[in-house]
Write a protein that holds these residues in place. Structure first.
Motif, PDB file in Angstrom:
ATOM      1  N   ILE A 148       0.612  -1.521   0.172  1.00  0.00           N
ATOM      2  CA  ILE A 148      -0.386  -0.302   0.369  1.00  0.00           C
ATOM      3  C   ILE A 148       1.249   0.994  -0.332  1.00  0.00           C
ATOM      4  N   VAL A 149       1.971   1.284   0.971  1.00  0.00           N
ATOM      5  CA  VAL A 149       2.700   2.175   0.746  1.00  0.00           C
ATOM      6  C   VAL A 149       3.850   2.428  -1.095  1.00  0.00           C
ATOM      7  N   MET A 150       4.090   1.570  -1.539  1.00  0.00           N
ATOM      8  CA  MET A 150       4.134   1.621  -2.543  1.00  0.00           C
ATOM      9  C   MET A 150       3.197   2.271  -3.688  1.00  0.00           C
ATOM     10  N   ALA A 151       2.316   1.504  -3.468  1.00  0.00           N
ATOM     11  CA  ALA A 151       1.073   1.514  -4.541  1.00  0.00           C
ATOM     12  C   ALA A 151       0.551   3.697  -4.246  1.00  0.00           C
ATOM     13  N   SER A 152       0.612   3.974  -2.882  1.00  0.00           N
ATOM     14  CA  SER A 152       0.770   5.360  -2.557  1.00  0.00           C
ATOM     15  C   SER A 152       1.451   5.960  -3.462  1.00  0.00           C
ATOM     16  N   THR A 153       2.827   6.194  -3.470  1.00  0.00           N
ATOM     17  CA  THR A 153       3.971   6.409  -3.321  1.00  0.00           C
ATOM     18  C   THR A 153       3.775   6.702  -4.711  1.00  0.00           C
ATOM     19  N   VAL A 154       3.525   5.459  -6.163  1.00  0.00           N
ATOM     20  CA  VAL A 154       3.836   5.568  -7.600  1.00  0.00           C
ATOM     21  C   VAL A 154       1.925   6.139  -7.866  1.00  0.00           C
ATOM     22  N   THR A 155       1.396   6.252  -7.056  1.00  0.00           N
ATOM     23  CA  THR A 155       0.091   7.501  -7.468  1.00  0.00           C
ATOM     24  C   THR A 155       0.387   8.652  -7.427  1.00  0.00           C
ATOM     25  N   PHE A 156       1.062   8.726  -5.531  1.00  0.00           N
ATOM     26  CA  PHE A 156       0.805  10.186  -5.205  1.00  0.00           C
ATOM     27  C   PHE A 156       2.297  11.197  -6.699  1.00  0.00           C
ATOM     28  N   LEU A 157       3.679  10.158  -6.897  1.00  0.00           N
ATOM     29  CA  LEU A 157       4.335  10.940  -7.851  1.00  0.00           C
ATOM     30  C   LEU A 157       3.994  11.841  -8.819  1.00  0.00           C
ATOM     31  N   ILE A 158       2.643  10.829  -9.418  1.00  0.00           N
ATOM     32  CA  ILE A 158       2.392  10.446 -10.352  1.00  0.00           C
ATOM     33  C   ILE A 158       1.538  11.591 -10.692  1.00  0.00           C
ATOM     34  N   SER A 159       0.510  11.304 -10.171  1.00  0.00           N
ATOM     35  CA  SER A 159      -0.528  12.695  -9.952  1.00  0.00           C
ATOM     36  C   SER A 159      -0.063  13.623  -9.359  1.00  0.00           C
ATOM     37  N   GLU A 160       0.587  14.140  -8.552  1.00  0.00           N
ATOM     38  CA  GLU A 160       1.423  15.687  -8.309  1.00  0.00           C
ATOM     39  C   GLU A 160       2.310  16.308  -9.596  1.00  0.00           C
ATOM     40  N   THR A 161       3.035  15.025 -10.198  1.00  0.00           N
ATOM     41  CA  THR A 161       3.794  15.412 -11.486  1.00  0.00           C
ATOM     42  C   THR A 161       2.451  16.325 -12.802  1.00  0.00           C
ATOM     43  N   ILE A 162       1.244  15.334 -12.646  1.00  0.00           N
ATOM     44  CA  ILE A 162       0.590  16.054 -13.752  1.00  0.00           C
ATOM     45  C   ILE A 162      -0.330  16.771 -13.518  1.00  0.00           C
ATOM     46  N   ASP A 163      -0.511  16.876 -12.746  1.00  0.00           N
ATOM     47  CA  ASP A 163      -1.426  18.123 -11.767  1.00  0.00           C
ATOM     48  C   ASP A 163      -0.595  19.328 -11.953  1.00  0.00           C
ATOM     49  N   THR A 164       1.095  19.459 -11.637  1.00  0.00           N
ATOM     50  CA  THR A 164       2.059  20.668 -11.805  1.00  0.00           C
ATOM     51  C   THR A 164       2.042  21.090 -12.811  1.00  0.00           C
ATOM     52  N   GLU A 165       2.229  19.892 -14.186  1.00  0.00           N
ATOM     53  CA  GLU A 165       2.347  19.644 -15.758  1.00  0.00           C
ATOM     54  C   GLU A 165       1.019  20.912 -16.100  1.00  0.00           C
ATOM     55  N   ILE A 166      -0.224  20.367 -15.595  1.00  0.00           N
ATOM     56  CA  ILE A 166      -1.483  21.327 -15.933  1.00  0.00           C
ATOM     57  C   ILE A 166      -1.598  22.090 -16.119  1.00  0.00           C
ATOM     58  N   TYR A 167      -1.491  22.470 -14.744  1.00  0.00           N
ATOM     59  CA  TYR A 167      -1.290  23.921 -13.717  1.00  0.00           C
ATOM     60  C   TYR A 167      -0.497  25.041 -14.394  1.00  0.00           C
ATOM     61  N   GLY A 194      -6.789  19.478 -12.015  1.00  0.00           N
ATOM     62  CA  GLY A 194      -7.239  18.514 -10.201  1.00  0.00           C
ATOM     63  C   GLY A 194      -8.309  17.559 -11.399  1.00  0.00           C
ATOM     64  N   VAL A 195      -9.098  17.886 -11.723  1.00  0.00           N
ATOM     65  CA  VAL A 195      -9.862  17.399 -12.405  1.00  0.00           C
ATOM     66  C   VAL A 195      -8.970  15.863 -12.567  1.00  0.00           C
ATOM     67  N   ALA A 196      -8.171  15.825 -14.172  1.00  0.00           N
ATOM     68  CA  ALA A 196      -7.145  14.754 -14.378  1.00  0.00           C
ATOM     69  C   ALA A 196      -6.308  14.056 -13.768  1.00  0.00           C
ATOM     70  N   SER A 197      -5.827  15.217 -12.555  1.00  0.00           N
ATOM     71  CA  SER A 197      -4.496  14.243 -11.735  1.00  0.00           C
ATOM     72  C   SER A 197      -5.492  13.591 -10.922  1.00  0.00           C
ATOM     73  N   GLY A 198      -7.114  14.360 -10.499  1.00  0.00           N
ATOM     74  CA  GLY A 198      -7.329  13.626  -8.899  1.00  0.00           C
ATOM     75  C   GLY A 198      -8.344  11.955  -9.790  1.00  0.00           C
ATOM     76  N   PHE A 199      -8.352  11.914 -10.778  1.00  0.00           N
ATOM     77  CA  PHE A 199      -9.146  11.060 -11.698  1.00  0.00           C
ATOM     78  C   PHE A 199      -7.607   9.696 -11.106  1.00  0.00           C
ATOM     79  N   LEU A 200      -6.598  10.061 -11.727  1.00  0.00           N
ATOM     80  CA  LEU A 200      -5.149   9.456 -12.008  1.00  0.00           C
ATOM     81  C   LEU A 200      -5.225   8.793 -10.884  1.00  0.00           C
ATOM     82  N   ASP A 201      -4.970   9.664  -9.161  1.00  0.00           N
ATOM     83  CA  ASP A 201      -4.554   9.668  -8.183  1.00  0.00           C
ATOM     84  C   ASP A 201      -5.823   8.015  -8.022  1.00  0.00           C
ATOM     85  N   SER A 202      -7.078   8.387  -8.177  1.00  0.00           N
ATOM     86  CA  SER A 202      -7.338   6.906  -7.655  1.00  0.00           C
ATOM     87  C   SER A 202      -8.057   6.097  -8.604  1.00  0.00           C
TER      88      SER A 202
END
Length: 189
Positions: A86-105, A120-128
């Motif tokens: 779960i820690v690994m899944a959360s870490t991978v997810t966080f890295l991808i979604s925060e990167t997407i959020d940053t780049e779109i923003y 947020g719509v894009a990064s929130g969906f990917l995060d989820s």
């Protein structure tokens, strides 16, 4: 001015830890067919605060704060007793979604609330989607069945988007009522 800027970073980091604590303590709830971790309410705030940090510090420095947030998230998740998967899944997810959020923003030059929502719509969906599939589906820890995966993804995503809209709208209203000029938050086009 520097204190106000630092407060943004602190809130950003605390919301990430808060999401982990709340999810570890209260787990998930069901809203109709949707499965929603209580921590999802914090993620909407987290994504907006990341955008506000970027408004002040810029894209490059924001990636440094994301790295710090990633470490804090992984450590707090593990300390709270989450399995390593779960820690690994959360870490991978966080890295991808925060990167997407940053780049779109970064790329959209539109009013604050719309900019927050698009990123947020894009990064929130990917995060989820990524966390549900990698972390809790039968592919991961098997906490939910494949038939529940779409409901878990959509439930988390809806809450994240709703919270982003509420938080971004509230921040803009507060800034305007106080008569504080905040680049990109006060600007209306």
């Amino acid at each position: 001015m520097k204190e106000k800027n630092l407060i943004r970073v602190i809130i950003y980091l605390l919301t990430i830890i808060g999401a982990n604590v709340v999810t570890a303590r209260y787990g998930t709830f069901q809203l109709g067919v949707f499965l929603i971790p209580f921590g999802s309410f914090f993620i909407g705030l987290t994504l907006v605060m990341r955008d506000m940090v970027q408004n002040v510090y810029g894209r490059k420095k924001t990636y440094g704060f994301i790295a710090l947030a990633l470490i804090l998230s992984a450590v707090s998740s593990r300390v709270l007793g989450d399995p390593l998967w779960i820690v690994m899944a959360s870490t991978v997810t966080f890295l991808i979604s925060e990167t997407i959020d940053t780049e779109i923003y970064t790329r959209f030059k539109i009013p604050f609330i719309r900019r927050v929502m698009y990123s947020g719509v894009a990064s929130g969906f990917l995060d989820s989607a990524l966390f549900v599939i990698i972390g809790i589906s039968p592919f991961g820890m098997g906490f939910i069945e494949w038939t529940d995966v779409p409901y878990a993804i959509l439930g988390q995503w809806m809450i994240k988007v709703l919270m982003q809209l509420v938080v971004a709208g509230s921040i803009r209203q507060i800034v305007m009522k106080l008569g504080i000029y905040e680049p990109n938050i006060s600007d209306v086009r």
